[in-house]
Design a protein around this motif. Sequence first.
Motif, PDB file in Angstrom:
ATOM      1  N   GLY A 166      -6.399  15.335   6.971  1.00  0.00           N
ATOM      2  CA  GLY A 166      -6.815  14.450   8.054  1.00  0.00           C
ATOM      3  C   GLY A 166      -7.390  13.171   7.468  1.00  0.00           C
ATOM      4  N   ILE A 167      -7.330  12.078   8.245  1.00  0.00           N
ATOM      5  CA  ILE A 167      -7.833  10.780   7.752  1.00  0.00           C
ATOM      6  C   ILE A 167      -8.970  10.301   8.644  1.00  0.00           C
ATOM      7  CG2 ILE A 167      -7.254   8.390   7.186  1.00  0.00           C
ATOM      8  CD1 ILE A 167      -4.353   9.251   6.769  1.00  0.00           C
ATOM      9  N   VAL A 168     -10.112  10.032   8.010  1.00  0.00           N
ATOM     10  CA  VAL A 168     -11.309   9.577   8.733  1.00  0.00           C
ATOM     11  C   VAL A 168     -11.257   8.068   8.896  1.00  0.00           C
ATOM     12  CG1 VAL A 168     -13.841   9.403   8.623  1.00  0.00           C
ATOM     13  CG2 VAL A 168     -12.686  11.465   7.765  1.00  0.00           C
ATOM     14  N   GLY A 186     -10.135   6.872   5.246  1.00  0.00           N
ATOM     15  CA  GLY A 186      -9.235   5.735   5.447  1.00  0.00           C
ATOM     16  C   GLY A 186     -10.032   4.527   5.913  1.00  0.00           C
ATOM     17  N   GLY A 187      -9.300   3.430   6.165  1.00  0.00           N
ATOM     18  CA  GLY A 187      -9.951   2.245   6.714  1.00  0.00           C
ATOM     19  C   GLY A 187     -10.930   1.589   5.775  1.00  0.00           C
ATOM     20  N   LEU A 188     -10.813   1.892   4.474  1.00  0.00           N
ATOM     21  CA  LEU A 188     -11.655   1.215   3.471  1.00  0.00           C
ATOM     22  C   LEU A 188     -10.733   0.501   2.488  1.00  0.00           C
ATOM     23  CD1 LEU A 188     -14.377   3.972   2.881  1.00  0.00           C
ATOM     24  CD2 LEU A 188     -14.627   1.831   4.171  1.00  0.00           C
ATOM     25  N   SER A 189     -11.337  -0.355   1.651  1.00  0.00           N
ATOM     26  CA  SER A 189     -10.517  -1.178   0.759  1.00  0.00           C
ATOM     27  C   SER A 189      -9.484  -1.957   1.577  1.00  0.00           C
ATOM     28  CB  SER A 189      -9.820  -0.299  -0.286  1.00  0.00           C
ATOM     29  OG  SER A 189      -9.095  -1.098  -1.188  1.00  0.00           O
ATOM     30  N   VAL A 190     -10.007  -2.506   2.711  1.00  0.00           N
ATOM     31  CA  VAL A 190      -9.151  -3.305   3.607  1.00  0.00           C
ATOM     32  C   VAL A 190      -9.702  -4.736   3.712  1.00  0.00           C
ATOM     33  CG1 VAL A 190      -8.198  -1.407   4.970  1.00  0.00           C
ATOM     34  CG2 VAL A 190     -10.451  -2.366   5.582  1.00  0.00           C
ATOM     35  N   GLY A 191     -10.392  -5.153   2.640  1.00  0.00           N
ATOM     36  CA  GLY A 191     -10.905  -6.526   2.607  1.00  0.00           C
ATOM     37  C   GLY A 191     -12.403  -6.621   2.825  1.00  0.00           C
ATOM     38  N   GLY A 209       4.059   9.041  -2.564  1.00  0.00           N
ATOM     39  CA  GLY A 209       5.234   8.441  -1.932  1.00  0.00           C
ATOM     40  C   GLY A 209       4.783   7.939  -0.567  1.00  0.00           C
ATOM     41  N   ASN A 210       5.649   7.171   0.095  1.00  0.00           N
ATOM     42  CA  ASN A 210       5.215   6.625   1.390  1.00  0.00           C
ATOM     43  C   ASN A 210       6.225   6.897   2.489  1.00  0.00           C
ATOM     44  OD1 ASN A 210       4.927   4.316   3.482  1.00  0.00           O
ATOM     45  ND2 ASN A 210       2.953   4.478   2.419  1.00  0.00           N
ATOM     46  N   THR A 211       5.751   7.550   3.546  1.00  0.00           N
ATOM     47  CA  THR A 211       6.614   7.944   4.653  1.00  0.00           C
ATOM     48  C   THR A 211       7.303   6.753   5.303  1.00  0.00           C
ATOM     49  OG1 THR A 211       5.155   9.797   5.098  1.00  0.00           O
ATOM     50  CG2 THR A 211       6.576   9.092   6.909  1.00  0.00           C
ATOM     51  N   LEU A 261     -10.208   9.234  -1.278  1.00  0.00           N
ATOM     52  CA  LEU A 261     -10.555   7.863  -0.872  1.00  0.00           C
ATOM     53  C   LEU A 261      -9.297   7.014  -1.025  1.00  0.00           C
ATOM     54  CD1 LEU A 261     -12.462   5.609  -0.042  1.00  0.00           C
ATOM     55  CD2 LEU A 261     -13.328   5.507  -2.398  1.00  0.00           C
ATOM     56  N   MET A 262      -8.704   6.592   0.079  1.00  0.00           N
ATOM     57  CA  MET A 262      -7.369   5.984   0.084  1.00  0.00           C
ATOM     58  C   MET A 262      -7.396   4.527  -0.385  1.00  0.00           C
ATOM     59  SD  MET A 262      -5.767   7.621   3.552  1.00  0.00           S
ATOM     60  CE  MET A 262      -4.110   7.774   2.883  1.00  0.00           C
ATOM     61  N   GLY A 263      -6.460   4.235  -1.322  1.00  0.00           N
ATOM     62  CA  GLY A 263      -6.247   2.843  -1.705  1.00  0.00           C
ATOM     63  C   GLY A 263      -7.281   2.293  -2.670  1.00  0.00           C
ATOM     64  N   THR A 267       2.345  12.321   0.148  1.00  0.00           N
ATOM     65  CA  THR A 267       2.965  11.189   0.845  1.00  0.00           C
ATOM     66  C   THR A 267       1.991  10.658   1.889  1.00  0.00           C
ATOM     67  OG1 THR A 267       4.040  12.777   2.334  1.00  0.00           O
ATOM     68  CG2 THR A 267       5.394  11.815   0.575  1.00  0.00           C
ATOM     69  N   ASP A 268       1.826   9.331   1.883  1.00  0.00           N
ATOM     70  CA  ASP A 268       0.994   8.735   2.915  1.00  0.00           C
ATOM     71  C   ASP A 268       1.823   8.634   4.176  1.00  0.00           C
ATOM     72  OD1 ASP A 268      -0.828   5.632   3.349  1.00  0.00           O
ATOM     73  OD2 ASP A 268      -1.071   7.610   4.211  1.00  0.00           O
ATOM     74  N   SER A 269       1.147   8.706   5.335  1.00  0.00           N
ATOM     75  CA  SER A 269       1.857   8.854   6.619  1.00  0.00           C
ATOM     76  C   SER A 269       2.507   7.555   7.081  1.00  0.00           C
ATOM     77  CB  SER A 269       0.854   9.270   7.694  1.00  0.00           C
ATOM     78  OG  SER A 269      -0.164   8.276   7.770  1.00  0.00           O
ATOM     79  N   GLY A 270       2.062   6.438   6.541  1.00  0.00           N
ATOM     80  CA  GLY A 270       2.596   5.160   7.024  1.00  0.00           C
ATOM     81  C   GLY A 270       1.662   4.466   7.992  1.00  0.00           C
ATOM     82  N   GLY A 271       0.542   5.106   8.312  1.00  0.00           N
ATOM     83  CA  GLY A 271      -0.420   4.503   9.248  1.00  0.00           C
ATOM     84  C   GLY A 271      -0.855   3.123   8.792  1.00  0.00           C
ATOM     85  N   PHE A 272      -1.022   2.990   7.506  1.00  0.00           N
ATOM     86  CA  PHE A 272      -1.494   1.722   6.942  1.00  0.00           C
ATOM     87  C   PHE A 272      -0.395   0.659   7.029  1.00  0.00           C
ATOM     88  CE2 PHE A 272      -4.417  -0.613   4.361  1.00  0.00           C
ATOM     89  CZ  PHE A 272      -3.670  -1.387   3.504  1.00  0.00           C
ATOM     90  N   GLN A 273       0.849   1.056   6.707  1.00  0.00           N
ATOM     91  CA  GLN A 273       1.951   0.070   6.739  1.00  0.00           C
ATOM     92  C   GLN A 273       2.168  -0.407   8.170  1.00  0.00           C
ATOM     93  OE1 GLN A 273       2.110   2.594   4.547  1.00  0.00           O
ATOM     94  NE2 GLN A 273       1.911   1.088   2.915  1.00  0.00           N
ATOM     95  N   ILE A 274       2.136   0.543   9.123  1.00  0.00           N
ATOM     96  CA  ILE A 274       2.368   0.165  10.520  1.00  0.00           C
ATOM     97  C   ILE A 274       1.266  -0.794  10.963  1.00  0.00           C
ATOM     98  CG2 ILE A 274       2.356   1.063  12.887  1.00  0.00           C
ATOM     99  CD1 ILE A 274       3.726   3.621  11.593  1.00  0.00           C
TER     100      ILE A 274
END
Length: 374
Positions: free
Chosen positions: A188-190, A217-222, A62-64, A247-249, A94-101
């Motif tokens: 925690g997210i690296v 985190g910060g991977l699969s971002v293009g 789910g997504n915060t 490994l997120m996303g 639930t993902d924290s929303g860091g990516f959406q923000i």
Amino acid sequence: MSTVSPFTLLGRSSECKARRGQLTTLHGTIQTPVFMPVGTLGTVKAMTPENLKEIGAQIILGNTYHLYIRPGHELIRRFGGLHGFMHWDRPILTDSGGFQIFSLKELAKITEDGAAFRSHIDGAKLFLSPEGAVHVQEALGADIMMALDTCIPYPADRDQAIKATALTARWAKRCREAQSDTGQLLFGIVQGGMYADLRREAIEQLVEIGFDGYALGGLSVGEPKALMEEMLDATADHLPVDHARYLMGVGTPEDLVEGVYHGIDMFDCVMPTRNARNGMLFTSQGRVVIKNACFQQDPRPLDETCGCYTCRHYSRAYLRHLFQNREILAYQLNSIHNLHYYCTLMAAMREAIQEDRFLDFRRHFYQQRTEPFA
Ligand SMILES: CNc1nc2c(CC[C@H]3O[C@@H](OC)[C@H](OC)[C@@H]3O)c3nc(N)[nH]c(=O)c3cc2[nH]1
């Protein structure tokens, strides 16, 4: 907070970093490696919880950010958290929303205190601090919560990566300290961008704080696939061996196989469900674009080797007919198949690791394909 890891290592490949484990949560134990279907708004699109159980889903996402905006975490709390609200009694992350923000770009303002942003729905001014993100996830009743982070875009210069990674570490500590004693897990997210040394430093900082699991985190971002693999190869086994690694996303079926090869335990991606709705279907021989005219009179199931409900009852001709007519059943049947493919792939990898034949499995996986997935 609990210092005993909720993750148990059950076995490792003798030939690579692939590993088999299990993660115990308030709503049950998850066998890893595991793929987690994405249910951003409290639903895995076009799937009932019964469909999800039938295809072997152990845990969903789910997504915060999205749920905080609408319908709001207090309403969901009143309905028994996300589990009661959506009638799902197995684990939820639930993902924290860091990516959406981070995706909101100019609509969000990141300060030391947290993220101020405007709702993408009605433009209302909102704010999420690290503490707030934890409290929202506690209200949602997530079995696994994610720390609020700042996802670094690609490309990003080293100075930008250093700043965002340092802020993420300070926020991570605040998240850990904000937790109530509910038994919910916090990962925690690296971050660290595409700088392996910054990523390894971030791992040390997060391990110092102490989390129930660790996400890359910060991977699969293009970034190019090769760069993601380089980051995986340089960091995955710097994560604590006795904690879960997420490994997120990520990603395509190949990404899952390569991620497991590098020692990753948990994955999430919208690809199986989003591609299902776009008529792009995964099979053991490669992808099937169901709208192609070649399937118009094809009596075969999507995948002769697949045991899912869709492949047991329907022809490619019928699935093409539904998709061409934008029938709602097309999205349901395609989603059932694609998620079954992903969950079955993970079950096959768990078995291969258990029997210490993962490299054979990986060779056979690629040999079967007539064409690589997108
Ligand atoms: C696709 N690539 C990718 N996804 C990513 C996500 C999940 C997106 C989140 O958005 C929703 O799906 C659209 C899902 O929410 C349930 C998912 O968890 C990330 N989340 C955080 N907190 N930090 C990251 O660095 C991050 C990086 C990602 N790279």
